[in-house]
Design an enzyme around this catalytic site. Structure first.
Site, PDB file in Angstrom:
ATOM      1  N   GLU A 240      48.032  32.933  36.495  1.00 47.60           N
ATOM      2  CA  GLU A 240      47.180  32.948  37.411  1.00 47.60           C
ATOM      3  C   GLU A 240      46.734  31.448  37.426  1.00 47.60           C
ATOM      4  O   GLU A 240      46.306  30.815  37.055  1.00 47.60           O
ATOM      5  CB  GLU A 240      45.915  33.678  38.277  1.00 47.60           C
ATOM      6  CG  GLU A 240      44.695  33.663  37.106  1.00 47.60           C
ATOM      7  CD  GLU A 240      43.378  34.404  37.665  1.00 47.60           C
ATOM      8  OE1 GLU A 240      42.872  33.838  38.894  1.00 47.60           O
ATOM      9  OE2 GLU A 240      42.950  34.709  37.211  1.00 47.60           O
TER      10      GLU A 240
ATOM     11  N   ASP B  34      42.133  43.513  42.938  1.00 48.91           N
ATOM     12  CA  ASP B  34      42.818  44.089  41.993  1.00 48.91           C
ATOM     13  C   ASP B  34      43.082  45.388  41.400  1.00 48.91           C
ATOM     14  O   ASP B  34      44.369  45.715  40.874  1.00 48.91           O
ATOM     15  CB  ASP B  34      41.695  43.322  40.634  1.00 48.91           C
ATOM     16  CG  ASP B  34      42.022  41.762  40.754  1.00 48.91           C
ATOM     17  OD1 ASP B  34      42.565  41.161  42.184  1.00 48.91           O
ATOM     18  OD2 ASP B  34      41.030  40.773  40.159  1.00 48.91           O
TER      19      ASP B  34
ATOM     20  N   LYS C 271      34.259  40.599  34.173  1.00 53.46           N
ATOM     21  CA  LYS C 271      33.539  40.433  34.575  1.00 53.46           C
ATOM     22  C   LYS C 271      31.943  40.408  34.685  1.00 53.46           C
ATOM     23  O   LYS C 271      32.476  42.235  34.998  1.00 53.46           O
ATOM     24  CB  LYS C 271      33.794  38.852  35.718  1.00 53.46           C
ATOM     25  CG  LYS C 271      34.732  38.374  35.446  1.00 53.46           C
ATOM     26  CD  LYS C 271      34.488  37.254  36.882  1.00 53.46           C
ATOM     27  CE  LYS C 271      36.160  36.146  37.222  1.00 53.46           C
ATOM     28  NZ  LYS C 271      37.088  37.510  37.047  1.00 53.46           N
TER      29      LYS C 271
END
Length: 322
Positions: free
Chosen positions: A33, A150, A167
């Site tokens: 990405e 996502d 995260k």
């Protein structure tokens, strides 16, 4: 809104020659990405680190394909000048799947997220993808409904994503619940502990563990033969030597969430805000950890792509060709 006229018959995807050659020959390719480069790292070093990520894939025996949007075209693989633009241009848009058409029509610069990278990579036949950490369910999502695109994207995109979990700024248990509901498989790489990005263990447990790229490749082949359309998540913990101190991590996370509340930041700006807070308030330790985990994921993704490409063609053929 100004747009660029586009011939409907014109292909708007440009595949870098080395990537195109690898795809044509069935050689291993790993998608990367570009949001990491544009929004996840300081701009003065992000281009260099972007190339280091690509080099980690190359060293593992695969061909790197960094994905971005430039001048009205999807770019699968970036040359030096294009990567530099993505790294340094302050106008680069963070482009998820919903943004692709608008960014392309305007001829703007766009850095692809996990969702859009997976979507675009799979469309050209790339099925292994390395990133840092997935997006997921945000804290307080019961009130805000804030959930990363996502998750839904990976529910319908048959790629293998190597990441360091999600995260730690997110609601990890809620994210794992959503992944299960969406039938997105999650396996730990040499661990049953779900990693928490900067730290190796988020305290959540995984039912499946795989210990080698060959084992991952075997799972990929079985899923392909079944025609499964969901992603496979390979949760790869940050190397132990690069893990952030747990006390520093937890203290910084609490302070970052307070700062987020006070600043009133919402939506797509939440993750960049919190990552920037970590980078600023940990004397560079979080940035060092971020780079280390991304490089670690890129290497593993390369080895998985090599192992997958080495399997007999009948065992690894993509469901898209059936």
């Amino acid at each position: 809104m100004d747009t660029h006229d586009t011939d409907d018959t014109d292909d708007i995807v440009t595949i870098e020659p080395a990537v195109a050659a690898a795809l044509a020959s069935g050689s291993p390719v790993v998608a990367l990405e570009s949001t990491i480069i544009s929004h996840g790292l300081p701009s003065d070093s992000s281009a260099r680190i972007g190339r280091e990520i690509e080099a980690a894939v190359t060293e593992s025996g695969a061909v790197p394909a960094t994905v971005a949007l430039l001048d009205g075209r999807v770019r699968i693989g970036l040359d030096e000048a294009s990567l530099e633009r993505i790294a340094t241009d302050q106008a680069v848009a963070k482009a998820s799947i919903r943004d692709l058409g608008v960014v392309l029509a305007r001829g703007a610069l766009g850095a692809t997220t996990v969702a859009s990278t997976a979507y675009l990579a799979q469309r050209v036949g790339i099925t292994v993808f390395a990133t840092g950490g997935l997006g997921g369910v945000h804290r307080g999502a019961r009130e805000s409904w804030d959930e990363s695109a996502d998750l839904l994207a990976l529910a319908s995109t048959p790629v293998t994503v190597v990441c360091a979990g999600v995260k730690s700024i997110l609601d990890v248990p809620a994210t794992l619940e959503r992944l299960e509901t969406l039938s997105i498989a999650v396996v730990g790489y040499r661990t049953h502990a779900f990693p928490g990005f900067y730290v190796r263990d988020s305290a959540a447990r995984l039912p499946w563990r795989l210990d080698s790229p060959r084992q991952v490749a075997a799972v990929i082949a079985c899923r392909s033969r079944l025609g499964q359309q969901q992603a496979l998540i390979v949760a790869n913990p940050i190397p132990e030597r690069s893990e952030m101190d747990r006390e520093l991590h937890d203290h910084t996370l609490a302070a970052a969430l307070d700062a987020l509340d006070q600043a009133g930041v919402e939506g797509r700006d939440v993750t960049p805000f919190l990552l920037a807070y970590f980078h600023e308030h940990t004397a560079g330790r979080s940035l060092t950890a971020n780079v280390a985990l991304v490089l670690n994921n890129a290497r593993l993704a390369g080895h998985i792509a090599v192992a997958a490409a080495a399997r007999p063609a009948s065992a690894r053929r993509s469901t898209a060709t059936r």
